[in-house]
Design an enzyme around this catalytic site. Structure first.
Site, PDB file in Angstrom:
ATOM      1  N   GLY A  34      36.150  42.571  36.543  1.00 34.09           N
ATOM      2  CA  GLY A  34      35.883  41.726  35.385  1.00 34.09           C
ATOM      3  C   GLY A  34      35.848  42.456  34.057  1.00 34.09           C
ATOM      4  O   GLY A  34      35.188  41.998  33.123  1.00 34.09           O
ATOM      5  N   ARG A  84      45.592  26.527  51.116  1.00 35.06           N
ATOM      6  CA  ARG A  84      45.616  26.753  49.661  1.00 35.06           C
ATOM      7  C   ARG A  84      45.384  25.457  48.878  1.00 35.06           C
ATOM      8  O   ARG A  84      44.699  25.439  47.860  1.00 35.06           O
ATOM      9  CB  ARG A  84      46.979  27.353  49.269  1.00 35.06           C
ATOM     10  CG  ARG A  84      47.070  27.736  47.796  1.00 35.06           C
ATOM     11  CD  ARG A  84      48.450  28.266  47.434  1.00 35.06           C
ATOM     12  NE  ARG A  84      49.004  29.176  48.411  1.00 35.06           N
ATOM     13  CZ  ARG A  84      48.638  30.438  48.565  1.00 35.06           C
ATOM     14  NH1 ARG A  84      47.704  30.941  47.795  1.00 35.06           N
ATOM     15  NH2 ARG A  84      49.183  31.193  49.495  1.00 35.06           N
ATOM     16  N   MET A 109      42.751  36.855  42.207  1.00 33.69           N
ATOM     17  CA  MET A 109      43.702  37.372  43.188  1.00 33.69           C
ATOM     18  C   MET A 109      44.240  36.315  44.162  1.00 33.69           C
ATOM     19  O   MET A 109      44.847  36.669  45.171  1.00 33.69           O
ATOM     20  CB  MET A 109      43.071  38.538  43.969  1.00 33.69           C
ATOM     21  CG  MET A 109      42.695  39.727  43.090  1.00 33.69           C
ATOM     22  SD  MET A 109      44.032  40.242  41.967  1.00 33.69           S
ATOM     23  CE  MET A 109      45.124  41.058  43.128  1.00 33.69           C
ATOM     24  N   ARG A 110      44.010  35.045  43.880  1.00 36.48           N
ATOM     25  CA  ARG A 110      44.557  33.976  44.726  1.00 36.48           C
ATOM     26  C   ARG A 110      45.669  33.259  43.989  1.00 36.48           C
ATOM     27  O   ARG A 110      45.553  33.011  42.775  1.00 36.48           O
ATOM     28  CB  ARG A 110      43.479  32.957  45.087  1.00 36.48           C
ATOM     29  CG  ARG A 110      42.290  33.558  45.799  1.00 36.48           C
ATOM     30  CD  ARG A 110      42.657  33.942  47.211  1.00 36.48           C
ATOM     31  NE  ARG A 110      41.541  34.603  47.880  1.00 36.48           N
ATOM     32  CZ  ARG A 110      41.606  35.088  49.103  1.00 36.48           C
ATOM     33  NH1 ARG A 110      42.737  35.021  49.790  1.00 36.48           N
ATOM     34  NH2 ARG A 110      40.562  35.671  49.646  1.00 36.48           N
ATOM     35  N   LEU A 112      47.492  30.031  42.963  1.00 36.64           N
ATOM     36  CA  LEU A 112      47.069  28.638  42.829  1.00 36.64           C
ATOM     37  C   LEU A 112      48.161  27.695  43.342  1.00 36.64           C
ATOM     38  O   LEU A 112      49.354  28.011  43.261  1.00 36.64           O
ATOM     39  CB  LEU A 112      46.768  28.348  41.362  1.00 36.64           C
ATOM     40  CG  LEU A 112      45.636  29.212  40.792  1.00 36.64           C
ATOM     41  CD1 LEU A 112      45.634  29.175  39.270  1.00 36.64           C
ATOM     42  CD2 LEU A 112      44.284  28.766  41.355  1.00 36.64           C
ATOM     43  N   HIS A 128      48.937  40.178  33.083  1.00 37.66           N
ATOM     44  CA  HIS A 128      49.629  40.908  34.154  1.00 37.66           C
ATOM     45  C   HIS A 128      49.943  42.331  33.672  1.00 37.66           C
ATOM     46  O   HIS A 128      50.434  42.518  32.549  1.00 37.66           O
ATOM     47  CB  HIS A 128      50.924  40.177  34.516  1.00 37.66           C
ATOM     48  CG  HIS A 128      51.670  40.835  35.620  1.00 37.66           C
ATOM     49  ND1 HIS A 128      51.302  40.718  36.950  1.00 37.66           N
ATOM     50  CD2 HIS A 128      52.744  41.667  35.603  1.00 37.66           C
ATOM     51  CE1 HIS A 128      52.122  41.432  37.694  1.00 37.66           C
ATOM     52  NE2 HIS A 128      53.016  42.015  36.900  1.00 37.66           N
ATOM     53  N   VAL A 163      55.035  32.775  40.879  1.00 36.26           N
ATOM     54  CA  VAL A 163      54.099  33.818  40.454  1.00 36.26           C
ATOM     55  C   VAL A 163      54.672  34.655  39.300  1.00 36.26           C
ATOM     56  O   VAL A 163      55.819  35.101  39.349  1.00 36.26           O
ATOM     57  CB  VAL A 163      53.770  34.727  41.674  1.00 36.26           C
ATOM     58  CG1 VAL A 163      52.949  35.934  41.247  1.00 36.26           C
ATOM     59  CG2 VAL A 163      53.015  33.928  42.720  1.00 36.26           C
ATOM     60  N   ASP A 164      53.854  34.873  38.260  1.00 33.79           N
ATOM     61  CA  ASP A 164      54.172  35.745  37.117  1.00 33.79           C
ATOM     62  C   ASP A 164      55.481  35.379  36.416  1.00 33.79           C
ATOM     63  O   ASP A 164      56.239  36.251  35.977  1.00 33.79           O
ATOM     64  CB  ASP A 164      54.215  37.224  37.572  1.00 33.79           C
ATOM     65  CG  ASP A 164      52.888  37.688  38.147  1.00 33.79           C
ATOM     66  OD1 ASP A 164      51.847  37.166  37.721  1.00 33.79           O
ATOM     67  OD2 ASP A 164      52.889  38.561  39.031  1.00 33.79           O
TER      68      ASP A 164
HETATM   69  C1  GRF Z   1      44.071  43.547  35.324  1.00 35.61           C
HETATM   70  O1  GRF Z   1      44.742  44.767  35.307  1.00 35.61           O
HETATM   71  C2  GRF Z   1      45.020  42.398  35.175  1.00 35.61           C
HETATM   72  O2  GRF Z   1      46.189  42.741  34.499  1.00 35.61           O
HETATM   73  C3  GRF Z   1      45.343  42.037  36.588  1.00 35.61           C
HETATM   74  O3  GRF Z   1      44.165  42.256  37.308  1.00 35.61           O
HETATM   75  C4  GRF Z   1      43.409  43.268  36.669  1.00 35.61           C
HETATM   76  C5  GRF Z   1      42.010  42.738  36.531  1.00 35.61           C
HETATM   77  O4  GRF Z   1      41.114  43.734  36.101  1.00 35.61           O
HETATM   78  N1  GRF Z   1      45.787  40.660  36.673  1.00 35.61           N
HETATM   79  P1  GRF Z   1      39.621  43.374  35.681  1.00 35.61           P
HETATM   80  O5  GRF Z   1      38.966  42.673  36.867  1.00 35.61           O
HETATM   81  O6  GRF Z   1      39.674  42.486  34.477  1.00 35.61           O
HETATM   82  O7  GRF Z   1      38.969  44.677  35.392  1.00 35.61           O
END
Ligand code: GRF
Length: 219
Positions: A34, A84, A109-110, A112, A128, A163-164
């Site tokens: 975070g 999901r 990390m999921r 959507l 990203h 994704v992305d």
């Molecule tokens: C970041 O590097 C972001 O680009 C990626 O996940 C990481 C999250 O880091 N999507 P944090 O939890 O904000 O420290």
């Protein structure tokens, strides 16, 4: 597009247009440490718009950061859902019940569901750690390093189902040094993330980002 210095995407100063923009309350979704959430919490003008911080992991340090800042938190466990689609519906309902109209992914990390993306269409931001469209996916920093690029960076984009892949809001470049490891490079990328994301999210909550096709306009 690589923005730098005072180019759009790096600093956000609301313009006086005489038109009143509607503000967007947000939910921040985070699975990990975070640090990007922390940068949003500390950014002037963003924190009051965060209605809730939601994680899929009850032990996520991001939740502690939110609680310490007095922000409401919630957990939607992946393991409580058969697939999901049902996980994403629970998440979307929670976001709306908290009064948020926009969603800011900060290390969530999921993936959507399509329905979630449709429900908040044009109102989901992600950050990203590469210069998209290069190196999408979970191992972006490792892939960039392995590929031997000399320049990588950070991208903030709107989320689409793939994704992305969504429209790019802002980018910053980071040089890859000869002795970089995944850790050293990711740390320098994160420094840029912590500058860029608060500025983009400040513009977003102020209704200053609009989409024209795939192009994102700042006003
Ligand atoms: C970041 O590097 C972001 O680009 C990626 O996940 C990481 C999250 O880091 N999507 P944090 O939890 O904000 O420290």
């Amino acid at each position: 597009m690589v923005s730098s210095g005072d180019a759009p995407g790096c600093t956000y100063t609301p313009r006086r247009t005489g038109r009143r923009r509607s503000q967007i309350e947000i939910a921040v979704l985070a699975s990990g440490s975070g640090t990007n959430l922390q940068a949003l919490i500390e950014a002037p003008g963003v924190s009051p718009h965060i209605r809730v911080v939601v994680s899929d992991r009850p032990e996520a340090p991001a939740l502690v950061r939110a609680r310490e800042a007095g922000i409401e938190t919630a957990v939607v466990r992946w393991s409580d859902h058969p697939h999901r689609a049902s996980f994403s519906v629970a998440l979307a309902d929670l976001v709306e019940e908290a009064g948020a109209k926009g969603v800011v992914l900060a290390g969530f990390m999921r993936v959507l569901s399509a329905d979630f993306v449709e429900r908040f269409s044009g109102r989901i931001l992600n950050i990203h750690p590469s210069l998209l469209p290069a190196f999408p996916g979970a191992r972006a920093v490792e892939s960039a390093l392995g590929h031997g690029v000399k320049l990588t960076g950070v991208t903030v984009h709107f989320v689409e189902e793939a994704v992305d892949s969504g429209p790019i809001v802002a980018q910053r470049a980071v040089e890859v040094l000869p002795d970089d490891t995944v850790d050293t490079l990711h740390r320098r990328i994160q420094v840029e993330e912590h500058h860029l994301y608060p500025r983009v999210v400040a513009a977003f909550v102020n209704g200053a980002l609009t989409l024209e096709g795939r192009r994102v306009m700042w006003s």
